[in-house]
Design a protein around this motif. Structure first.
Motif, mmCIF file in Angstrom:
data_model
loop_
_atom_site.group_PDB
_atom_site.id
_atom_site.type_symbol
_atom_site.label_atom_id
_atom_site.label_comp_id
_atom_site.label_asym_id
_atom_site.label_seq_id
_atom_site.Cartn_x
_atom_site.Cartn_y
_atom_site.Cartn_z
ATOM 1 N N GLY A 1 0.838 -1.195 0.000
ATOM 2 C CA GLY A 1 0.000 0.000 0.000
ATOM 3 C C GLY A 1 0.871 1.243 0.000
ATOM 4 O O GLY A 1 2.080 1.175 0.192
ATOM 5 N N CYS A 2 0.255 2.368 -0.232
ATOM 6 C CA CYS A 2 1.021 3.615 -0.268
ATOM 7 C C CYS A 2 0.110 4.770 0.116
ATOM 8 O O CYS A 2 -1.107 4.659 0.122
ATOM 9 C CB CYS A 2 1.606 3.835 -1.653
ATOM 10 N N HIS A 3 0.730 5.874 0.433
ATOM 11 C CA HIS A 3 -0.001 7.106 0.701
ATOM 12 C C HIS A 3 -0.160 7.880 -0.610
ATOM 13 O O HIS A 3 0.655 7.723 -1.526
ATOM 14 C CB HIS A 3 0.755 7.972 1.709
ATOM 15 N N GLU B 1 2.978 9.843 -1.655
ATOM 16 C CA GLU B 1 4.008 9.003 -2.245
ATOM 17 C C GLU B 1 3.644 8.625 -3.682
ATOM 18 O O GLU B 1 4.490 8.622 -4.580
ATOM 19 C CB GLU B 1 4.195 7.731 -1.404
ATOM 20 N N ARG C 1 -9.183 2.556 0.683
ATOM 21 C CA ARG C 1 -8.353 3.260 1.659
ATOM 22 C C ARG C 1 -8.388 2.452 2.944
ATOM 23 O O ARG C 1 -9.455 2.198 3.484
ATOM 24 C CB ARG C 1 -8.900 4.658 1.901
ATOM 25 N N ASP D 1 -3.796 3.473 8.159
ATOM 26 C CA ASP D 1 -2.350 3.282 8.238
ATOM 27 C C ASP D 1 -2.010 2.814 9.652
ATOM 28 O O ASP D 1 -2.289 3.532 10.611
ATOM 29 C CB ASP D 1 -1.637 4.592 7.928
ATOM 30 N N HIS E 1 -4.283 7.183 5.777
ATOM 31 C CA HIS E 1 -4.754 5.976 5.103
ATOM 32 C C HIS E 1 -3.713 5.543 4.079
ATOM 33 O O HIS E 1 -3.002 6.377 3.516
ATOM 34 C CB HIS E 1 -6.071 6.239 4.370
ATOM 35 N N VAL E 2 -3.661 4.243 3.847
ATOM 36 C CA VAL E 2 -2.854 3.717 2.742
ATOM 37 C C VAL E 2 -3.818 3.219 1.675
ATOM 38 O O VAL E 2 -4.946 2.830 1.972
ATOM 39 C CB VAL E 2 -1.889 2.600 3.184
#
Length: 155
Positions: free
Chosen positions: A50-52, A55, A82, A85, A92-93
């Motif tokens: 996952g990512c923000h 990013e 979402r 995190d 959220h990621v």
């Protein structure tokens, strides 16, 4: 500017027109992934944990507001979710949903089919040479632009 470079500019315009046509046809024939969102979906998929959104914007070299709108569209289509995190309860990621993974795989299969038809008359050596040249060209364009320019206008 040499005549070879001028000719390359014309070929690039032709190539970009072809890319637009392929993207539009894909959106018509494979509408599960909204037009312009395949790249964002693929970037999220590459980041398995996952990512923000911030990013994602940096990796895609897009403006954060553009990424935010794309994410909202992908969430509304059920392709991205979402998740809280675990290291920051306020954040959220982003992660692909199972439907998002299927839609991305179907989209890649669709593109592969188009390319297979387009390259049907090419030899394996010609395909390999084109692949290598295109890879080098895209890398060198980023270097020529300083690799830190916002490339959104070219997308």
């Amino acid at each position: 500017m040499s005549s070879d470079v001028r000719e390359l500019v014309r070929r690039m315009h032709d190539f970009l027109r072809s890319v637009r046509l392929v993207k539009q046809r894909r959106a018509d024939e494979q509408p599960r992934v909204p037009l312009g969102a395949v790249g964002i979906l693929a970037q999220i998929d590459r980041l398995a944990a996952g990512c923000h959104a911030r990013e994602l914007a940096m990796r895609a070299q897009l403006d954060p507001s553009t990424v935010s709108r794309a994410i909202a569209t992908l969430v509304s289509h059920g392709l991205v979710e979402r998740r809280p995190d675990p290291s920051d309860k306020r954040a959220h990621v982003l992660a692909l949903t199972p439907d998002g993974r299927t839609a991305l795989a179907d989209t890649y299969d669709w593109y592969a089919g188009v390319l297979a038809r387009a390259l049907a008359g090419w030899t394996p050596d010609e395909v390999a040479a084109f692949n290598a040249a295109l890879h080098r060209f895209t890398r060198d364009i980023e270097v020529a632009l300083g690799n830190n320019d916002n490339l959104e206008a070219a997308r």
